[in-house]
Write a protein that holds these residues in place. Structure first.
Motif, PDB file in Angstrom:
ATOM      1  N   GLY A 176      15.362  16.114 -14.806  1.00 17.74           N
ATOM      2  CA  GLY A 176      14.986  16.249 -16.035  1.00 17.74           C
ATOM      3  C   GLY A 176      13.784  14.548 -16.512  1.00 17.74           C
ATOM      4  N   VAL A 177      13.492  14.599 -14.915  1.00 18.78           N
ATOM      5  CA  VAL A 177      12.485  13.131 -15.377  1.00 18.78           C
ATOM      6  C   VAL A 177      10.952  13.936 -14.584  1.00 18.78           C
ATOM      7  N   ALA A 178       9.945  13.062 -15.775  1.00 21.76           N
ATOM      8  CA  ALA A 178       8.577  14.752 -16.289  1.00 21.76           C
ATOM      9  C   ALA A 178       7.900  13.854 -14.674  1.00 21.76           C
ATOM     10  N   ALA A 179       7.049  14.136 -14.072  1.00 22.08           N
ATOM     11  CA  ALA A 179       6.090  13.580 -13.211  1.00 22.08           C
ATOM     12  C   ALA A 179       4.969  14.294 -13.048  1.00 22.08           C
ATOM     13  N   THR A 180       3.933  13.373 -12.714  1.00 21.10           N
ATOM     14  CA  THR A 180       2.900  13.554 -12.829  1.00 21.10           C
ATOM     15  C   THR A 180       3.115  13.850 -12.118  1.00 21.10           C
ATOM     16  N   LEU A 181       1.466  14.460 -11.665  1.00 20.42           N
ATOM     17  CA  LEU A 181       0.740  15.004  -9.482  1.00 20.42           C
ATOM     18  C   LEU A 181      -1.015  14.294  -9.548  1.00 20.42           C
ATOM     19  N   TYR A 182      -0.698  14.344  -8.067  1.00 21.72           N
ATOM     20  CA  TYR A 182      -1.880  14.207  -8.105  1.00 21.72           C
ATOM     21  C   TYR A 182      -2.553  14.776  -7.251  1.00 21.72           C
ATOM     22  N   PRO A 183      -3.131  15.802  -7.539  1.00 22.75           N
ATOM     23  CA  PRO A 183      -3.364  17.074  -6.784  1.00 22.75           C
ATOM     24  C   PRO A 183      -3.662  17.498  -5.579  1.00 22.75           C
ATOM     25  N   GLY A 184      -5.259  15.982  -5.722  1.00 20.99           N
ATOM     26  CA  GLY A 184      -6.217  15.678  -4.526  1.00 20.99           C
ATOM     27  C   GLY A 184      -5.333  14.781  -3.380  1.00 20.99           C
ATOM     28  N   SER A 185      -4.178  14.064  -4.065  1.00 23.82           N
ATOM     29  CA  SER A 185      -3.544  13.770  -2.310  1.00 23.82           C
ATOM     30  C   SER A 185      -4.737  13.346  -1.100  1.00 23.82           C
ATOM     31  N   TRP A 186      -3.811  12.726  -0.440  1.00 26.56           N
ATOM     32  CA  TRP A 186      -4.785  11.877   0.757  1.00 26.56           C
ATOM     33  C   TRP A 186      -5.774  12.838   1.298  1.00 26.56           C
ATOM     34  N   SER A 187      -5.458  13.717   1.424  1.00 28.00           N
ATOM     35  CA  SER A 187      -6.851  14.183   1.868  1.00 28.00           C
ATOM     36  C   SER A 187      -8.556  14.168   1.206  1.00 28.00           C
ATOM     37  N   GLU A 188      -7.596  14.365  -0.165  1.00 31.47           N
ATOM     38  CA  GLU A 188      -9.448  13.601  -0.761  1.00 31.47           C
ATOM     39  C   GLU A 188      -9.374  12.221  -1.165  1.00 31.47           C
ATOM     40  N   TRP A 189      -8.773  11.539  -1.108  1.00 30.90           N
ATOM     41  CA  TRP A 189      -8.206   9.918  -1.320  1.00 30.90           C
ATOM     42  C   TRP A 189      -9.139   9.554   0.497  1.00 30.90           C
ATOM     43  N   VAL A 190      -9.250  10.030   1.525  1.00 34.44           N
ATOM     44  CA  VAL A 190      -9.379  10.062   2.696  1.00 34.44           C
ATOM     45  C   VAL A 190     -10.992  10.014   2.745  1.00 34.44           C
ATOM     46  N   HIS A 191     -11.348  11.492   1.919  1.00 34.39           N
ATOM     47  CA  HIS A 191     -12.576  12.213   1.980  1.00 34.39           C
ATOM     48  C   HIS A 191     -14.213  10.370   2.128  1.00 34.39           C
ATOM     49  N   ASP A 192     -13.505   9.871   0.889  1.00 31.06           N
ATOM     50  CA  ASP A 192     -14.510   8.225   0.523  1.00 31.06           C
ATOM     51  C   ASP A 192     -13.550   7.183   1.792  1.00 31.06           C
ATOM     52  N   PRO A 193     -14.992   7.287   2.554  1.00 32.68           N
ATOM     53  CA  PRO A 193     -13.947   5.599   3.124  1.00 32.68           C
ATOM     54  C   PRO A 193     -13.815   4.974   2.835  1.00 32.68           C
ATOM     55  N   SER A 194     -14.969   4.189   1.341  1.00 34.06           N
ATOM     56  CA  SER A 194     -15.042   3.125   0.863  1.00 34.06           C
ATOM     57  C   SER A 194     -13.066   2.837   0.695  1.00 34.06           C
ATOM     58  N   ARG A 195     -12.584   3.922   0.175  1.00 32.31           N
ATOM     59  CA  ARG A 195     -11.219   3.353  -0.427  1.00 32.31           C
ATOM     60  C   ARG A 195      -9.901   3.043   0.287  1.00 32.31           C
ATOM     61  N   PRO A 196      -9.694   2.109  -0.730  1.00 30.68           N
ATOM     62  CA  PRO A 196      -8.736   0.799   0.203  1.00 30.68           C
ATOM     63  C   PRO A 196      -7.407   2.020   1.236  1.00 30.68           C
ATOM     64  N   VAL A 197      -6.962   1.817   2.355  1.00 28.40           N
ATOM     65  CA  VAL A 197      -5.670   2.857   3.030  1.00 28.40           C
ATOM     66  C   VAL A 197      -4.904   0.934   3.572  1.00 28.40           C
ATOM     67  N   ALA A 198      -3.767   1.747   3.189  1.00 25.10           N
ATOM     68  CA  ALA A 198      -2.561   0.469   3.577  1.00 25.10           C
ATOM     69  C   ALA A 198      -2.009   1.066   5.192  1.00 25.10           C
ATOM     70  N   THR A 199      -1.737   1.155   5.762  1.00 25.60           N
ATOM     71  CA  THR A 199      -0.853   0.610   6.936  1.00 25.60           C
ATOM     72  C   THR A 199       0.620  -0.187   6.778  1.00 25.60           C
ATOM     73  N   GLY A 200       1.380   0.764   7.479  1.00 25.35           N
ATOM     74  CA  GLY A 200       2.519   0.047   7.958  1.00 25.35           C
ATOM     75  C   GLY A 200       3.927   0.999   7.141  1.00 25.35           C
ATOM     76  N   PRO A 201       5.033   0.433   7.731  1.00 27.62           N
ATOM     77  CA  PRO A 201       6.242   0.892   6.908  1.00 27.62           C
ATOM     78  C   PRO A 201       6.533   0.803   5.665  1.00 27.62           C
ATOM     79  N   ALA A 202       7.260   1.258   4.999  1.00 22.51           N
ATOM     80  CA  ALA A 202       7.719   0.816   3.423  1.00 22.51           C
ATOM     81  C   ALA A 202       8.954  -0.087   3.575  1.00 22.51           C
ATOM     82  N   PRO A 203       9.007  -1.051   2.434  1.00 21.69           N
ATOM     83  CA  PRO A 203       9.182  -2.164   2.319  1.00 21.69           C
ATOM     84  C   PRO A 203      11.197  -2.163   2.265  1.00 21.69           C
ATOM     85  N   SER A 204      11.164  -2.856   3.143  1.00 20.41           N
ATOM     86  CA  SER A 204      12.889  -1.752   3.517  1.00 20.41           C
ATOM     87  C   SER A 204      14.297  -2.273   1.875  1.00 20.41           C
TER      88      SER A 204
END
Length: 278
Positions: A250-278
């Motif tokens: 019953g939780v409504a969620a929005t989809l980002y259809p382009g996702s990571w493959s669209e995000w990294v198509h433009d090299p100027s977009r910021p990228v974070a690395t490292g594991p998720a915070p515990s």
């Protein structure tokens, strides 16, 4: 509405629903979808096959590896399956419902109101001892009219801003989120501020959705459970699967259809690395 249906329930309703088989395996380099051959070898009696790559997604490009499909393409495919606006449709894939989640989302996005996913996919049907056929049903003449926009989406700009106002979930495996490995896209890492919530963690060992979805969601969201939720993945397939899991709660969620493959198509977009915070 329950978004899922069991094999036993589908067997009981089989005469009253349109079953669509979307078995699919992620491939690279334009390889043939193995699901086409799996369907030919045996499928749920009366089920129609719809290919994810050619029907449920547009060709890859700047908008990602699996951009949203042309509504008319999906409309025509559904009509051939006999789907009209009031039809009850069940979609399934081989087991984990990743492709079925995408199909569920696309059909809902196009305005089809009653779509469910066979929990556990074709494997659950076979495990239940239910009949399998190799007969391909004749094309029908449904009257479905596509109405795109019936499910919420965000674009690359909205995804960038989402972390300031809500919870942005990354549905990929932890090693891809962290940037430790990236087997498909040219850049590793995640959208800054996104929370890793692997879609595989919403499943039980047999490929069905785990019975404690609510408890799992509470662990993922914590104190942020009331915030607006958006989901992305590599190309909008497993992200849709996670939207399905949330819809079951019953939780409504929005989809980002382009996702990571669209995000990294433009090299100027910021990228974070490292594991998720515990």
């Amino acid at each position: 509405m329950n978004q899922l249906i069991t094999a036993a329930e589908l067997a009981h309703e089989i005469e009253d629903v349109v079953v669509i088989d979307v078995r699919w395996t992620l491939t690279t380099g334009g390889a043939r979808n193995p699901g086409i051959d799996e369907y030919a070898a045996g499928h749920i009696p009366g089920a129609f096959f719809v290919d994810l790559e050619s029907t449920l997604a547009a060709p890859p490009g700047p908008g990602g590896r699996h951009p949203l499909p042309e509504p008319g393409v999906v409309e025509a495919a559904l009509r051939r399956c006999g789907v009209s606006d009031g039809s009850r449709v069940v979609v399934h894939d081989g087991r984990e419902s990743y492709a079925a989640g995408r199909a569920w989302w696309v059909l809902r996005w196009l305005g089809l109101g009653h779509v469910r996913v066979l929990d556990g996919g074709f494997a659950a049907w076979v495990a239940a001892g239910l009949p399998v056929s190799t007969l391909v049903p004749a094309e029908r003449s449904g009257r479905f009219v596509a109405r795109p926009g019936s499910m919420p989406t965000t674009d690359v700009h909205g995804a960038a801003e989402w972390v300031g106002t809500g919870l942005l979930l990354d549905a990929r495996a932890p090693e891809r989120y962290s940037g430790a490995v990236e087997p498909i896209d040219p850049v590793a890492g995640h959208i800054p501020g996104a929370v890793n919530a692997p879609t595989s963690a919403w499943l039980a060992a047999d490929g069905t959705f785990r019975p404690d979805l609510a408890e799992h969601w509470a662990e993922v969201a914590g104190a942020r459970a009331g915030e607006p939720v958006a989901v992305y993945c590599g190309s909008g397939v497993t992200g849709a699967h996670e939207v399905l899991a949330l819809a079951q709660l019953g939780v409504a969620a929005t989809l980002y259809p382009g996702s990571w493959s669209e995000w990294v198509h433009d090299p100027s977009r910021p990228v974070a690395t490292g594991p998720a915070p515990s």
